[in-house]
Motif scaffolding. Structure first.
Motif, PDB file in Angstrom:
ATOM      1  N   GLY A  16       0.810  -1.220   0.000  1.00 37.43           N
ATOM      2  CA  GLY A  16       0.000   0.000   0.000  1.00 37.43           C
ATOM      3  C   GLY A  16       0.840   1.265   0.000  1.00 37.43           C
ATOM      4  O   GLY A  16       0.523   2.239  -0.693  1.00 37.43           O
ATOM      5  N   ILE A  17       1.917   1.264   0.755  1.00 36.69           N
ATOM      6  CA  ILE A  17       2.795   2.437   0.818  1.00 36.69           C
ATOM      7  C   ILE A  17       3.446   2.695  -0.533  1.00 36.69           C
ATOM      8  O   ILE A  17       3.487   3.834  -1.016  1.00 36.69           O
ATOM      9  CB  ILE A  17       3.862   2.233   1.920  1.00 36.69           C
ATOM     10  CG1 ILE A  17       3.194   2.296   3.299  1.00 36.69           C
ATOM     11  CG2 ILE A  17       4.980   3.273   1.804  1.00 36.69           C
ATOM     12  CD1 ILE A  17       4.066   1.800   4.428  1.00 36.69           C
ATOM     13  N   ILE A  18       3.929   1.646  -1.173  1.00 32.54           N
ATOM     14  CA  ILE A  18       4.582   1.810  -2.473  1.00 32.54           C
ATOM     15  C   ILE A  18       3.569   2.252  -3.526  1.00 32.54           C
ATOM     16  O   ILE A  18       3.854   3.130  -4.344  1.00 32.54           O
ATOM     17  CB  ILE A  18       5.289   0.510  -2.891  1.00 32.54           C
ATOM     18  CG1 ILE A  18       6.454   0.231  -1.948  1.00 32.54           C
ATOM     19  CG2 ILE A  18       5.789   0.616  -4.331  1.00 32.54           C
ATOM     20  CD1 ILE A  18       7.068  -1.129  -2.139  1.00 32.54           C
ATOM     21  N   GLN A  19       2.369   1.660  -3.513  1.00 32.35           N
ATOM     22  CA  GLN A  19       1.341   2.054  -4.482  1.00 32.35           C
ATOM     23  C   GLN A  19       0.949   3.516  -4.314  1.00 32.35           C
ATOM     24  O   GLN A  19       0.667   4.197  -5.291  1.00 32.35           O
ATOM     25  CB  GLN A  19       0.113   1.159  -4.358  1.00 32.35           C
ATOM     26  CG  GLN A  19       0.327  -0.219  -4.932  1.00 32.35           C
ATOM     27  CD  GLN A  19      -0.847  -1.140  -4.707  1.00 32.35           C
ATOM     28  OE1 GLN A  19      -1.607  -0.998  -3.750  1.00 32.35           O
ATOM     29  NE2 GLN A  19      -0.994  -2.126  -5.575  1.00 32.35           N
ATOM     30  N   LYS A  20       0.923   3.991  -3.083  1.00 34.90           N
ATOM     31  CA  LYS A  20       0.577   5.392  -2.843  1.00 34.90           C
ATOM     32  C   LYS A  20       1.706   6.323  -3.291  1.00 34.90           C
ATOM     33  O   LYS A  20       1.455   7.363  -3.892  1.00 34.90           O
ATOM     34  CB  LYS A  20       0.273   5.608  -1.360  1.00 34.90           C
ATOM     35  CG  LYS A  20      -0.206   7.010  -1.054  1.00 34.90           C
ATOM     36  CD  LYS A  20      -0.601   7.157   0.393  1.00 34.90           C
ATOM     37  CE  LYS A  20      -1.082   8.585   0.649  1.00 34.90           C
ATOM     38  NZ  LYS A  20      -1.369   8.815   2.056  1.00 34.90           N
ATOM     39  N   ALA A  21       2.939   5.940  -3.030  1.00 38.23           N
ATOM     40  CA  ALA A  21       4.086   6.773  -3.394  1.00 38.23           C
ATOM     41  C   ALA A  21       4.302   6.812  -4.902  1.00 38.23           C
ATOM     42  O   ALA A  21       4.619   7.863  -5.463  1.00 38.23           O
ATOM     43  CB  ALA A  21       5.350   6.258  -2.704  1.00 38.23           C
ATOM     44  N   TYR A  22       4.134   5.682  -5.561  1.00 38.70           N
ATOM     45  CA  TYR A  22       4.371   5.559  -6.998  1.00 38.70           C
ATOM     46  C   TYR A  22       3.228   4.758  -7.623  1.00 38.70           C
ATOM     47  O   TYR A  22       3.364   3.551  -7.841  1.00 38.70           O
ATOM     48  CB  TYR A  22       5.702   4.850  -7.273  1.00 38.70           C
ATOM     49  CG  TYR A  22       6.875   5.459  -6.557  1.00 38.70           C
ATOM     50  CD1 TYR A  22       7.410   6.683  -6.958  1.00 38.70           C
ATOM     51  CD2 TYR A  22       7.464   4.814  -5.471  1.00 38.70           C
ATOM     52  CE1 TYR A  22       8.490   7.241  -6.301  1.00 38.70           C
ATOM     53  CE2 TYR A  22       8.546   5.363  -4.811  1.00 38.70           C
ATOM     54  CZ  TYR A  22       9.055   6.576  -5.234  1.00 38.70           C
ATOM     55  OH  TYR A  22      10.126   7.125  -4.582  1.00 38.70           O
ATOM     56  N   PRO A  23       2.085   5.381  -7.886  1.00 35.08           N
ATOM     57  CA  PRO A  23       0.934   4.638  -8.421  1.00 35.08           C
ATOM     58  C   PRO A  23       1.289   3.838  -9.677  1.00 35.08           C
ATOM     59  O   PRO A  23       1.913   4.361 -10.606  1.00 35.08           O
ATOM     60  CB  PRO A  23      -0.079   5.741  -8.729  1.00 35.08           C
ATOM     61  CG  PRO A  23       0.295   6.859  -7.804  1.00 35.08           C
ATOM     62  CD  PRO A  23       1.792   6.799  -7.719  1.00 35.08           C
ATOM     63  N   ASP A  24       0.917   2.561  -9.657  1.00 37.58           N
ATOM     64  CA  ASP A  24       1.206   1.689 -10.789  1.00 37.58           C
ATOM     65  C   ASP A  24       0.130   1.803 -11.862  1.00 37.58           C
ATOM     66  O   ASP A  24      -1.004   2.192 -11.598  1.00 37.58           O
ATOM     67  CB  ASP A  24       1.400   0.244 -10.341  1.00 37.58           C
ATOM     68  CG  ASP A  24       0.361  -0.266  -9.358  1.00 37.58           C
ATOM     69  OD1 ASP A  24      -0.532   0.501  -8.930  1.00 37.58           O
ATOM     70  OD2 ASP A  24       0.432  -1.447  -9.003  1.00 37.58           O
TER      71      ASP A  24
END
Length: 148
Positions: free
Chosen positions: A129-137
C-alpha cells in the motif's frame, strides 16, 4: 521501493529464516513486495496507457496522472507475496484462472527491457500500500486470459 518504505515504519529484512522440523507450515521470512517498471518515452507511455484502458486494466484514470518513479522509469505494477517465489513469474505470461498483469500480451511493451525488483519486508501487506501510494502503478490484474 526502499525510498518509499523507509520513510514509513516498514523495514527490509533478511531473506532467510529458521524453523524446526516437523513444522507443519514452516515460514522462512515474513513476505515480500515486488514491482515491475519500464523506461518509456511519452509516446510509448501513451500507447501503454491506451492499451491498458482499452482492456479495462488501467489503475489510473487519466494519462496526466501517470508519473515516473524517476526520469523515464514508470511503475507498471506493485504486488505482494506471502511466500515469495512463483507469483512474480505468473505476471510474465497469460495464465489460466490466476490474476496476473500478463506482461507478455501488451504489444506496447514489446521490445522493452522490463525491470523487476523485490524486497523482503517486515509487513508485506502494508508495504504494498505504501509503495502504491508513493508511486501509483499503471496496470491491474485480471483473471481472464488476454482476448477472452
Amino acid at each position: 521501493m526502499r525510498r518509499a518504505l523507509f520513510e514509513s515504519t516498514i523495514s527490509e529484512v533478511d531473506a532467510s529464516g529458521e524453523f524446526t522440523l516437523p513444522a507443519l507450515r514452516p515460514t522462512l521470512f515474513p513476505g515480500a513486495v515486488y514491482g515491475f517498471a519500464v523506461h518509456l518515452d511519452k509516446n510509448d507511455l501513451k500507447s501503454l496507457f491506451e492499451e491498458a484502458q482499452a482492456r479495462g486494466l488501467s489503475r489510473i484514470a487519466k494519462l496526466e496522472n501517470v508519473h515516473p518513479i524517476e526520469g523515464t522509469l514508470y511503475p507498471l505494477y506493485w504486488g505482494k507475496d506471502k511466500q515469495l517465489g512463483a507469483r512474480p513469474y505468473q505476471h510474465l505470461n497469460d495464465p489460466t484462472k490466476t490474476g496476473a498483469i500478463r506482461l507478455s500480451t501488451y504489444k506496447s511493451l514489446s521490445g522493452k527491457a522490463i525491470s523487476c525488483a523485490t524486497l523482503v519486508v517486515s509487513d508485506y501487506v502494508a508495504a504494498e500500500g505504501i509503495i502504491q501510494k508513493a508511486y501509483p502503478d499503471i496496470l491491474k490484474t485480471s483473471k481472464l486470459k488476454h482476448g477472452t
